[in-house]
Design a protein around this motif. Structure first.
Motif, PDB file in Angstrom:
ATOM      1  N   PRO A  48      61.329  78.606 -40.230  1.00 22.70           N
ATOM      2  CA  PRO A  48      60.075  79.356 -40.105  1.00 22.70           C
ATOM      3  C   PRO A  48      59.887  80.342 -41.253  1.00 22.70           C
ATOM      4  O   PRO A  48      60.693  80.379 -42.180  1.00 22.70           O
ATOM      5  N   PHE A  49      58.835  81.097 -41.165  1.00 23.82           N
ATOM      6  CA  PHE A  49      58.495  82.119 -42.151  1.00 23.82           C
ATOM      7  C   PHE A  49      58.304  81.519 -43.544  1.00 23.82           C
ATOM      8  O   PHE A  49      58.779  82.084 -44.527  1.00 23.82           O
ATOM      9  N   LEU A  50      57.603  80.418 -43.659  1.00 26.69           N
ATOM     10  CA  LEU A  50      57.435  79.799 -44.966  1.00 26.69           C
ATOM     11  C   LEU A  50      56.322  80.487 -45.745  1.00 26.69           C
ATOM     12  O   LEU A  50      55.223  80.712 -45.237  1.00 26.69           O
ATOM     13  N   LEU A  51      56.625  80.802 -47.005  1.00 27.57           N
ATOM     14  CA  LEU A  51      55.653  81.330 -47.950  1.00 27.57           C
ATOM     15  C   LEU A  51      55.507  80.281 -49.033  1.00 27.57           C
ATOM     16  O   LEU A  51      56.461  79.980 -49.756  1.00 27.57           O
ATOM     17  N   ALA A  52      54.316  79.677 -49.128  1.00 17.78           N
ATOM     18  CA  ALA A  52      54.100  78.554 -50.038  1.00 17.78           C
ATOM     19  C   ALA A  52      53.085  78.916 -51.113  1.00 17.78           C
ATOM     20  O   ALA A  52      52.149  79.684 -50.871  1.00 17.78           O
TER      21      ALA A  52
END
Length: 242
Positions: free
Chosen positions: A157-161
């Motif tokens: 989780p917590f993906l920064l793309a």
């Protein structure tokens, strides 16, 4: 002798010259750390990229849109994928995502560089946007419920793309999760500079240094994400209408 010695959990007291020498020695390491970060950023800019579906469906305030629409006409997009527990009340929504998302507010500097920032929430739009409004956030907000699995590609989780577009095509150039999303949280950077740090159990602390902060766990106080309390005290409703 002093009648009021400093307690053992505080740093040692020294004269200004001694403190300055210690500070300057640490500054050498800090500058090396900064330069290493610059080198990593340069390597990041040299990464290859992977094409993603520009038509990946999202839902925004005007209804169905696409990932390409989320660029708002700019060349680059930073997207934070906000976890969501569908059907659960505000008190049970992700404390970590709340902590991260609450700290990205002023977007004009990104816009001036041709970069759009948006939150892609993994729940239904009508419920999740009520959470955004309860929290007082005004950043672009979309439901990525239909496309999250494809865009996340097994990550999170917590993906920064990070995306760039070329015409009608969209490419992912970089992504990070876990502690990588601390880039969104100046709170941590500021706390790391204090004598007591983040006051979390995992930190390497001097002997006898007080931790002080005793949350229920993570970014939670009394069973709720910390940032919710100010809104509740101000009388904001946390009814998400699930």
């Amino acid at each position: 002798m002093t009648d009021n010695p400093t307690p053992p959990f505080l740093p040692a007291v020294v004269d200004r010259a001694t403190w300055t020498a210690e500070r300057e020695a640490l500054l050498v390491r800090e500058k090396a750390h900064t330069r290493a970060g610059d080198e990593i950023a340069a390597a990041r800019r040299r990464l290859s990229m992977v094409e993603v579906d520009a038509g990946a469906p999202l839902v925004g305030p005007s209804g169905p849109v696409t990932l390409l629409d989320a660029f708002e006409g700019r060349d680059q997009l930073i997207a934070y994928f906000h976890m969501w527990h569908t059907g659960h009340p505000a008190a049970e929504q992700c404390a970590g995502c709340t902590f991260c998302a609450s700290q990205v507010r002023e977007l004009s500097y990104l816009h001036s560089r041709g970069v759009t920032y948006a939150v892609l929430c993994q729940g239904p739009y009508e419920q999740t946007v009520r959470y955004r409004d309860f929290m007082g956030w005004d950043v672009p907000w979309y439901s990525a419920q239909e496309s999250a699995e494809t865009l996340l590609a097994g990550r999170g989780p917590f993906l920064l793309a990070f995306y760039v577009r070329h015409g009608d095509r969209v490419f992912e150039t970089y992504a990070t999760n876990g502690r990588g999303v601390e880039a969104m949280t100046p709170t941590y950077s500021l706390l790391d500079m204090t004598a007591f740090g983040r006051q979390e159990e995992w930190e390497d602390m001097p002997e006898n240094r007080s931790q002080g902060w005793t949350p229920d766990g993570g970014q939670i106080v009394d069973g709720r994400p910390t940032a919710q309390w100010a809104r509740l005290r101000a009388g904001h409703s946390d009814d998400l209408g699930a």
